[in-house]
Design a protein around this motif. Structure first.
Motif, PDB file in Angstrom:
ATOM      1  N   PHE A  19      42.052  58.750 -18.353  1.00 30.92           N
ATOM      2  CA  PHE A  19      41.475  57.315 -18.844  1.00 30.92           C
ATOM      3  C   PHE A  19      41.386  55.944 -17.432  1.00 30.92           C
ATOM      4  O   PHE A  19      40.522  54.827 -18.010  1.00 30.92           O
ATOM      5  N   ASN A  20      43.099  55.454 -17.262  1.00 36.34           N
ATOM      6  CA  ASN A  20      42.978  54.958 -16.707  1.00 36.34           C
ATOM      7  C   ASN A  20      42.737  55.277 -15.144  1.00 36.34           C
ATOM      8  O   ASN A  20      43.193  54.153 -14.315  1.00 36.34           O
ATOM      9  N   PHE A  21      41.383  55.546 -14.595  1.00 28.99           N
ATOM     10  CA  PHE A  21      41.181  56.453 -13.575  1.00 28.99           C
ATOM     11  C   PHE A  21      41.511  55.317 -12.545  1.00 28.99           C
ATOM     12  O   PHE A  21      42.191  55.007 -11.734  1.00 28.99           O
ATOM     13  N   LEU A  22      40.028  54.518 -12.400  1.00 30.57           N
ATOM     14  CA  LEU A  22      39.894  53.382 -11.636  1.00 30.57           C
ATOM     15  C   LEU A  22      40.848  52.245 -12.155  1.00 30.57           C
ATOM     16  O   LEU A  22      41.222  51.682 -10.437  1.00 30.57           O
ATOM     17  N   GLU A  23      41.756  52.245 -12.546  1.00 32.06           N
ATOM     18  CA  GLU A  23      42.847  51.168 -13.288  1.00 32.06           C
ATOM     19  C   GLU A  23      43.487  51.468 -12.207  1.00 32.06           C
ATOM     20  O   GLU A  23      44.539  50.511 -11.530  1.00 32.06           O
ATOM     21  N   LYS A  24      43.957  52.727 -12.073  1.00 28.52           N
ATOM     22  CA  LYS A  24      45.059  53.569 -11.268  1.00 28.52           C
ATOM     23  C   LYS A  24      45.224  52.842 -10.196  1.00 28.52           C
ATOM     24  O   LYS A  24      46.022  52.684  -8.735  1.00 28.52           O
ATOM     25  N   VAL A  25      43.650  53.246  -9.121  1.00 30.12           N
ATOM     26  CA  VAL A  25      43.326  53.627  -8.251  1.00 30.12           C
ATOM     27  C   VAL A  25      42.905  52.075  -7.582  1.00 30.12           C
ATOM     28  O   VAL A  25      43.540  52.202  -6.057  1.00 30.12           O
ATOM     29  N   ARG A  26      42.792  51.378  -7.764  1.00 30.41           N
ATOM     30  CA  ARG A  26      42.059  50.307  -7.403  1.00 30.41           C
ATOM     31  C   ARG A  26      44.094  49.584  -7.048  1.00 30.41           C
ATOM     32  O   ARG A  26      44.637  48.928  -6.357  1.00 30.41           O
ATOM     33  N   LEU A  27      44.668  49.307  -8.570  1.00 28.34           N
ATOM     34  CA  LEU A  27      46.070  49.484  -8.038  1.00 28.34           C
ATOM     35  C   LEU A  27      46.670  49.412  -6.466  1.00 28.34           C
ATOM     36  O   LEU A  27      47.614  48.571  -5.843  1.00 28.34           O
ATOM     37  N   VAL A  28      47.167  51.087  -7.131  1.00 28.20           N
ATOM     38  CA  VAL A  28      47.514  52.379  -5.437  1.00 28.20           C
ATOM     39  C   VAL A  28      46.663  51.444  -4.607  1.00 28.20           C
ATOM     40  O   VAL A  28      47.319  50.997  -2.868  1.00 28.20           O
ATOM     41  N   GLN A  29      45.198  51.112  -3.737  1.00 30.30           N
ATOM     42  CA  GLN A  29      44.834  50.674  -3.000  1.00 30.30           C
ATOM     43  C   GLN A  29      44.492  49.123  -2.818  1.00 30.30           C
ATOM     44  O   GLN A  29      45.373  49.196  -2.123  1.00 30.30           O
TER      45      GLN A  29
ATOM     46  N   LYS B  39      55.914  48.641   8.339  1.00 24.60           N
ATOM     47  CA  LYS B  39      55.890  47.882   7.306  1.00 24.60           C
ATOM     48  C   LYS B  39      56.284  48.133   6.253  1.00 24.60           C
ATOM     49  O   LYS B  39      54.947  49.123   5.633  1.00 24.60           O
ATOM     50  N   VAL B  40      57.476  48.641   4.949  1.00 25.89           N
ATOM     51  CA  VAL B  40      57.106  48.693   4.110  1.00 25.89           C
ATOM     52  C   VAL B  40      58.216  47.956   3.100  1.00 25.89           C
ATOM     53  O   VAL B  40      58.911  47.144   3.719  1.00 25.89           O
ATOM     54  N   ASP B  41      57.213  47.719   1.529  1.00 20.19           N
ATOM     55  CA  ASP B  41      58.571  46.865   1.001  1.00 20.19           C
ATOM     56  C   ASP B  41      58.646  48.007  -0.232  1.00 20.19           C
ATOM     57  O   ASP B  41      57.919  48.524  -0.990  1.00 20.19           O
ATOM     58  N   PHE B  42      60.031  48.293  -0.327  1.00 17.65           N
ATOM     59  CA  PHE B  42      60.784  49.469  -1.692  1.00 17.65           C
ATOM     60  C   PHE B  42      60.618  48.524  -2.706  1.00 17.65           C
ATOM     61  O   PHE B  42      61.288  47.564  -2.894  1.00 17.65           O
ATOM     62  N   VAL B  43      59.816  48.268  -3.785  1.00 18.10           N
ATOM     63  CA  VAL B  43      59.882  48.085  -5.280  1.00 18.10           C
ATOM     64  C   VAL B  43      60.480  48.752  -6.623  1.00 18.10           C
ATOM     65  O   VAL B  43      60.572  48.047  -7.784  1.00 18.10           O
ATOM     66  N   ASP B  44      60.475  49.921  -6.558  1.00 19.37           N
ATOM     67  CA  ASP B  44      61.226  50.537  -7.235  1.00 19.37           C
ATOM     68  C   ASP B  44      61.393  52.095  -7.415  1.00 19.37           C
ATOM     69  O   ASP B  44      61.393  52.252  -6.532  1.00 19.37           O
ATOM     70  N   LEU B  45      61.757  52.554  -8.104  1.00 13.98           N
ATOM     71  CA  LEU B  45      62.749  53.992  -8.382  1.00 13.98           C
ATOM     72  C   LEU B  45      62.613  54.767  -9.877  1.00 13.98           C
ATOM     73  O   LEU B  45      62.544  54.269 -10.911  1.00 13.98           O
ATOM     74  N   LYS B  46      61.310  55.524  -9.731  1.00 15.97           N
ATOM     75  CA  LYS B  46      61.500  55.824 -11.112  1.00 15.97           C
ATOM     76  C   LYS B  46      61.354  57.724 -11.042  1.00 15.97           C
ATOM     77  O   LYS B  46      61.452  58.102 -10.344  1.00 15.97           O
ATOM     78  N   ALA B  47      61.814  58.516 -12.254  1.00 17.04           N
ATOM     79  CA  ALA B  47      61.817  59.759 -12.524  1.00 17.04           C
ATOM     80  C   ALA B  47      59.735  60.144 -12.712  1.00 17.04           C
ATOM     81  O   ALA B  47      59.130  59.446 -13.869  1.00 17.04           O
ATOM     82  N   HIS B  48      59.257  61.492 -12.647  1.00 17.04           N
ATOM     83  CA  HIS B  48      58.605  61.941 -12.904  1.00 17.04           C
ATOM     84  C   HIS B  48      58.429  63.626 -12.651  1.00 17.04           C
ATOM     85  O   HIS B  48      59.741  64.341 -12.866  1.00 17.04           O
ATOM     86  N   PRO B  49      57.615  64.316 -13.503  1.00 18.88           N
ATOM     87  CA  PRO B  49      56.338  64.034 -14.519  1.00 18.88           C
ATOM     88  C   PRO B  49      56.460  63.219 -15.337  1.00 18.88           C
ATOM     89  O   PRO B  49      57.296  62.911 -15.305  1.00 18.88           O
ATOM     90  N   PRO B  50      55.606  61.632 -16.263  1.00 21.87           N
ATOM     91  CA  PRO B  50      54.389  62.846 -15.061  1.00 21.87           C
ATOM     92  C   PRO B  50      54.779  60.949 -13.651  1.00 21.87           C
ATOM     93  O   PRO B  50      54.850  59.771 -14.644  1.00 21.87           O
ATOM     94  N   LEU B  51      53.383  60.605 -12.675  1.00 20.53           N
ATOM     95  CA  LEU B  51      53.385  59.534 -11.847  1.00 20.53           C
ATOM     96  C   LEU B  51      52.490  58.534 -12.796  1.00 20.53           C
ATOM     97  O   LEU B  51      51.267  59.380 -13.195  1.00 20.53           O
ATOM     98  N   ASN B  52      53.126  58.085 -13.016  1.00 22.28           N
ATOM     99  CA  ASN B  52      51.906  56.920 -13.896  1.00 22.28           C
ATOM    100  C   ASN B  52      52.367  55.516 -12.689  1.00 22.28           C
ATOM    101  O   ASN B  52      53.556  54.018 -13.482  1.00 22.28           O
ATOM    102  N   VAL B  53      51.357  54.942 -11.956  1.00 25.27           N
ATOM    103  CA  VAL B  53      51.835  53.542 -11.279  1.00 25.27           C
ATOM    104  C   VAL B  53      51.263  52.785 -12.331  1.00 25.27           C
ATOM    105  O   VAL B  53      51.634  51.878 -11.305  1.00 25.27           O
ATOM    106  N   LEU B  54      50.818  52.333 -13.199  1.00 28.49           N
ATOM    107  CA  LEU B  54      51.070  51.155 -13.947  1.00 28.49           C
ATOM    108  C   LEU B  54      51.956  51.007 -14.340  1.00 28.49           C
ATOM    109  O   LEU B  54      52.285  49.624 -15.178  1.00 28.49           O
ATOM    110  N   ASP B  55      53.094  52.294 -14.461  1.00 24.02           N
ATOM    111  CA  ASP B  55      54.449  51.204 -15.247  1.00 24.02           C
ATOM    112  C   ASP B  55      55.197  50.735 -13.980  1.00 24.02           C
ATOM    113  O   ASP B  55      56.863  50.064 -13.871  1.00 24.02           O
ATOM    114  N   ILE B  56      54.939  50.866 -12.147  1.00 28.46           N
ATOM    115  CA  ILE B  56      55.985  50.804 -11.469  1.00 28.46           C
ATOM    116  C   ILE B  56      55.404  49.315 -11.804  1.00 28.46           C
ATOM    117  O   ILE B  56      54.778  48.681 -11.923  1.00 28.46           O
ATOM    118  N   ASN B  57      57.062  48.731 -11.113  1.00 34.55           N
ATOM    119  CA  ASN B  57      57.403  47.261 -11.234  1.00 34.55           C
ATOM    120  C   ASN B  57      56.670  47.034  -9.533  1.00 34.55           C
ATOM    121  O   ASN B  57      57.442  47.874  -8.509  1.00 34.55           O
TER     122      ASN B  57
END
Length: 148
Positions: A67-77, A126-144
């Motif tokens: 349902f949140n496909f576009l929002e998730k892909v935009r956030l990732v990009q 260059k990388v910025d480490f931002v979060d550590l989470k268990a999956h599945p599921p992987l929900n990028v909307l939950d990543i800090n």
């Protein structure tokens, strides 16, 4: 943040502090690899008893039926979100029983684990480490995604 190869957010530092010493070592190995060569080095992570690399990939593999496909892909990009498998799991969900907390992926091409280290790939170096989470599921909307 200064322009070094590798930065850690306050959020992920707090999460790392709560890990066991064994799991901290795994995270520090990932961080040291990034410090030595940025994001490009994270594709060259191996465990001592395997010839397969540890999975490191962009987090844009979102199910198109989500349902949140576009929002998730935009956030990732927008933030260049990637993740690398950390090599540990919750004991009650121990489905990753091979040594070092990994198992061979279904493709047979790399090693995966339940826990992921999420990072922003600023560029190949260059990388910025931002979060550590268990999956599945992987929900990028939950990543800090805050890098501070």
């Amino acid at each position: 943040m200064s322009e070094s190869l590798c930065q850690l957010s306050t959020h992920i530092i707090m999460k790392i502090k709560n890990l066991s010493s064994q799991d901290k070592k795994k995270i520090y190995t990932i961080i040291e690899k990034a410090k030595s060569g940025g994001a490009s080095e994270l594709s060259n992570l191996f465990v001592s008893d395997s010839k397969l690399p540890i999975r490191n990939k962009c987090s844009d593999n979102v199910n198109t039926d989500d349902f949140n496909f576009l929002e998730k892909v935009r956030l990732v990009q927008q933030h260049g979100l990637w993740h690398v498998h950390a090599g540990f799991y919750n004991d009650r969900f121990n489905s990753y029983p091979i040594s070092n907390g990994f198992k061979v992926s279904t493709s047979g091409q790399d090693l995966v684990s339940q826990w992921l280290v999420h990072y922003k790939k600023r560029d190949d170096n260059k990388v910025d480490f931002v979060d550590l989470k268990a999956h599945p599921p992987l929900n990028v909307l939950d990543i800090n995604i805050n890098s501070d």
